[in-house]
Design an enzyme around this catalytic site. Structure first.
Site, PDB file in Angstrom:
ATOM      1  N   LYS A  14     -20.815  -5.130  35.611  1.00 48.31           N
ATOM      2  CA  LYS A  14     -22.821  -5.460  35.342  1.00 48.31           C
ATOM      3  C   LYS A  14     -22.823  -4.407  34.403  1.00 48.31           C
ATOM      4  CE  LYS A  14     -24.296  -5.980  39.166  1.00 48.31           C
ATOM      5  NZ  LYS A  14     -23.088  -6.265  40.230  1.00 48.31           N
ATOM      6  N   ARG A  90     -31.192 -10.575  43.363  1.00 54.02           N
ATOM      7  CA  ARG A  90     -29.933 -10.287  43.842  1.00 54.02           C
ATOM      8  C   ARG A  90     -30.337 -11.173  45.150  1.00 54.02           C
ATOM      9  NH1 ARG A  90     -26.139  -5.502  44.106  1.00 54.02           N
ATOM     10  NH2 ARG A  90     -27.306  -4.635  42.309  1.00 54.02           N
ATOM     11  N   ARG A 129     -13.847   4.889  41.074  1.00 54.58           N
ATOM     12  CA  ARG A 129     -14.637   5.063  40.927  1.00 54.58           C
ATOM     13  C   ARG A 129     -15.705   5.918  41.913  1.00 54.58           C
ATOM     14  NH1 ARG A 129     -20.144   1.562  40.008  1.00 54.58           N
ATOM     15  NH2 ARG A 129     -19.652   1.258  41.662  1.00 54.58           N
ATOM     16  N   ARG A 135     -21.794   8.870  44.276  1.00 56.89           N
ATOM     17  CA  ARG A 135     -22.146   7.531  44.797  1.00 56.89           C
ATOM     18  C   ARG A 135     -21.659   7.750  46.507  1.00 56.89           C
ATOM     19  NH1 ARG A 135     -22.706   2.072  41.191  1.00 56.89           N
ATOM     20  NH2 ARG A 135     -23.144   1.888  43.182  1.00 56.89           N
ATOM     21  N   ARG A 146     -20.863  -4.001  51.137  1.00 56.67           N
ATOM     22  CA  ARG A 146     -21.527  -4.834  49.873  1.00 56.67           C
ATOM     23  C   ARG A 146     -21.139  -5.993  49.154  1.00 56.67           C
ATOM     24  NH1 ARG A 146     -20.143   0.049  46.122  1.00 56.67           N
ATOM     25  NH2 ARG A 146     -20.334  -0.515  44.266  1.00 56.67           N
TER      26      ARG A 146
HETATM   27  P1  AP5 Z   1     -19.215  -1.315  36.469  1.00 59.61           P
HETATM   28  O1  AP5 Z   1     -19.978  -1.720  34.983  1.00 59.61           O
HETATM   29  O2  AP5 Z   1     -19.396   0.293  37.242  1.00 59.61           O
HETATM   30  O3  AP5 Z   1     -19.442  -2.198  37.604  1.00 59.61           O
HETATM   31  P2  AP5 Z   1     -20.801  -2.278  38.371  1.00 59.61           P
HETATM   32  O4  AP5 Z   1     -21.251  -4.449  38.819  1.00 59.61           O
HETATM   33  O5  AP5 Z   1     -22.243  -2.395  37.251  1.00 59.61           O
HETATM   34  O6  AP5 Z   1     -21.118  -2.133  39.452  1.00 59.61           O
HETATM   35  P3  AP5 Z   1     -22.038  -1.796  40.318  1.00 59.61           P
HETATM   36  O7  AP5 Z   1     -21.415  -1.034  41.492  1.00 59.61           O
HETATM   37  O8  AP5 Z   1     -23.018  -0.819  39.934  1.00 59.61           O
HETATM   38  O9  AP5 Z   1     -22.214  -2.788  41.022  1.00 59.61           O
HETATM   39  P4  AP5 Z   1     -23.564  -2.329  42.267  1.00 59.61           P
HETATM   40  O10 AP5 Z   1     -24.249  -4.166  42.388  1.00 59.61           O
HETATM   41  O11 AP5 Z   1     -22.977  -2.775  43.635  1.00 59.61           O
HETATM   42  O12 AP5 Z   1     -24.175  -1.328  42.526  1.00 59.61           O
HETATM   43  P5  AP5 Z   1     -25.719  -1.586  42.085  1.00 59.61           P
HETATM   44  O13 AP5 Z   1     -26.065  -0.294  41.328  1.00 59.61           O
HETATM   45  O14 AP5 Z   1     -26.497  -2.684  41.426  1.00 59.61           O
HETATM   46  O15 AP5 Z   1     -17.874  -1.003  36.735  1.00 59.61           O
HETATM   47  C1  AP5 Z   1     -16.957  -0.545  38.126  1.00 59.61           C
HETATM   48  C2  AP5 Z   1     -15.501  -0.369  38.089  1.00 59.61           C
HETATM   49  O16 AP5 Z   1     -14.449  -0.368  37.195  1.00 59.61           O
HETATM   50  C3  AP5 Z   1     -16.230   1.295  36.495  1.00 59.61           C
HETATM   51  O17 AP5 Z   1     -15.386   2.274  37.592  1.00 59.61           O
HETATM   52  C4  AP5 Z   1     -15.795   0.771  36.051  1.00 59.61           C
HETATM   53  O18 AP5 Z   1     -15.352   1.878  34.601  1.00 59.61           O
HETATM   54  C5  AP5 Z   1     -14.679  -0.577  35.790  1.00 59.61           C
HETATM   55  N1  AP5 Z   1     -13.838  -1.841  35.616  1.00 59.61           N
HETATM   56  C6  AP5 Z   1     -15.491  -2.145  34.372  1.00 59.61           C
HETATM   57  N2  AP5 Z   1     -14.516  -3.193  33.488  1.00 59.61           N
HETATM   58  C7  AP5 Z   1     -13.650  -2.554  34.124  1.00 59.61           C
HETATM   59  C8  AP5 Z   1     -11.996  -3.694  34.019  1.00 59.61           C
HETATM   60  N3  AP5 Z   1     -12.636  -4.959  33.341  1.00 59.61           N
HETATM   61  N4  AP5 Z   1     -11.543  -3.287  34.174  1.00 59.61           N
HETATM   62  C9  AP5 Z   1     -11.316  -2.068  34.397  1.00 59.61           C
HETATM   63  N5  AP5 Z   1     -12.201  -1.069  35.324  1.00 59.61           N
HETATM   64  C10 AP5 Z   1     -13.441  -1.768  35.005  1.00 59.61           C
HETATM   65  O19 AP5 Z   1     -26.578  -1.394  43.835  1.00 59.61           O
HETATM   66  C11 AP5 Z   1     -26.333  -0.323  44.635  1.00 59.61           C
HETATM   67  C12 AP5 Z   1     -27.465  -0.463  45.490  1.00 59.61           C
HETATM   68  O20 AP5 Z   1     -28.486  -0.814  44.757  1.00 59.61           O
HETATM   69  C13 AP5 Z   1     -27.212  -2.602  46.461  1.00 59.61           C
HETATM   70  O21 AP5 Z   1     -25.723  -1.800  47.260  1.00 59.61           O
HETATM   71  C14 AP5 Z   1     -28.257  -2.409  46.936  1.00 59.61           C
HETATM   72  O22 AP5 Z   1     -28.471  -1.685  48.015  1.00 59.61           O
HETATM   73  C15 AP5 Z   1     -28.781  -1.778  46.277  1.00 59.61           C
HETATM   74  N6  AP5 Z   1     -30.200  -2.401  44.299  1.00 59.61           N
HETATM   75  C16 AP5 Z   1     -29.907  -2.621  43.981  1.00 59.61           C
HETATM   76  N7  AP5 Z   1     -30.287  -3.621  43.600  1.00 59.61           N
HETATM   77  C17 AP5 Z   1     -31.251  -4.807  44.018  1.00 59.61           C
HETATM   78  C18 AP5 Z   1     -31.670  -5.923  44.455  1.00 59.61           C
HETATM   79  N8  AP5 Z   1     -32.251  -6.065  43.492  1.00 59.61           N
HETATM   80  N9  AP5 Z   1     -31.714  -6.326  45.887  1.00 59.61           N
HETATM   81  C19 AP5 Z   1     -31.739  -5.318  46.719  1.00 59.61           C
HETATM   82  N10 AP5 Z   1     -31.558  -4.203  46.760  1.00 59.61           N
HETATM   83  C20 AP5 Z   1     -30.689  -3.746  45.681  1.00 59.61           C
HETATM   84 MG    MG Z   2     -24.146  -0.922  38.016  1.00 62.61          MG
END
Ligand code: AP5
Ligand code: MG
Length: 191
Positions: A14, A90, A129, A135, A146
């Site tokens: 994402k 979410r 990562r 993180r 997660r």
């Molecule tokens: P990346 O682009 O970082 O993927 P992402 O989907 O953004 O992953 P996140 O870990 O950020 O997702 P998340 O939803 O768990 O975390 P968030 O910060 O939103 O890519 C991931 C990795 O893969 C990177 O190393 C990248 O380089 C690599 N990659 C990308 N594309 C690739 C490809 N094609 N091939 C190979 N490698 C690739 O949320 C974190 C926490 O915050 C949640 O767990 C929750 O506790 C809280 N939170 C956030 N939003 C909410 C909400 N709306 N409600 C409640 N709690 C929330």
């Molecule tokens: Mg992200």
């Protein structure tokens, strides 16, 4: 305005694809994960509370998350080309709240881009990562939790957006630019 929801499991890309969308279309980015991590870094009360959820791989409660999102959206003002919502909504209550917030602004979601990646690849990416990200939630144990939360609470949203005719599924494995070229076609069709 272009209001895009980028939807997918933890590690589905994402953030990676959001960066490309911003570069191409000049929209504003709201990553709720980034917003919360910034609060943690600053050591605010909200940050301390957020860490107690995030570090365990749990969701922040809906009512708080919706309040935060509304404040961030308001702060962007009206002089923007659109918004990419990354990590929000979410849950179903968050999706309903977002529809309402946008309707209040005479706006609606243009499209929901769902990145499809299998669980084994997601865990692999997050663990990889975790070696450099700093993180607390980037380890195998928390990543699995997660992912469970994603399957239980977030995946039902897919049906919600399919029923609204907004969901477009994009394979999220392989070359990052190739994935983006699929996304670009979807956005160009709604902009
Ligand atoms: P990346 O682009 O970082 O993927 P992402 O989907 O953004 O992953 P996140 O870990 O950020 O997702 P998340 O939803 O768990 O975390 P968030 O910060 O939103 O890519 C991931 C990795 O893969 C990177 O190393 C990248 O380089 C690599 N990659 C990308 N594309 C690739 C490809 N094609 N091939 C190979 N490698 C690739 O949320 C974190 C926490 O915050 C949640 O767990 C929750 O506790 C809280 N939170 C956030 N939003 C909410 C909400 N709306 N409600 C409640 N709690 C929330
Ligand atoms: Mg992200």
């Amino acid at each position: 305005m272009l209001n895009i929801v980028i939807f997918g499991a933890p590690g589905s890309g994402k953030g990676t694809q959001s960066d490309k969308i911003i570069e191409e279309y000049g929209v504003a980015h709201i990553s709720t994960g980034d917003v919360l991590r910034e609060e943690i870094k600053k050591g605010t009360e909200l940050g301390k509370l957020a860490a107690s959820y995030i570090d365990e791989g749990n969701f922040i409660p809906d009512s708080l998350m919706i309040q935060i999102l509304a404040a961030v959206l308001d702060a962007l003002g009206k002089d923007i080309k659109g918004v990419i919502f990354d990590g929000f909504p979410r849950t179903i209550p968050q999706a309903l709240a977002l529809d309402e917030m946008l309707a209040d602004r005479d706006e609606e979601i243009s499209t929901v881009i769902g990145l499809e990646v299998d669980d084994a690849e997601l865990i692999h990416r997050i663990v990889l990562r975790g070696r450099t990200s700093g993180r607390a939630d980037d380890n195998e144990h928390t990543a699995r939790h997660r992912l469970e939360n994603y399957h239980h609470m977030t995946q039902p949203l897919k049906k919600y957006y399919i029923d609204e005719g907004k969901y477009v599924s994009i394979p999220g494995v392989g070359d990052i630019n190739e994935i983006f070229s699929h996304i670009k076609k979807v956005i160009d069709a709604v902009k």
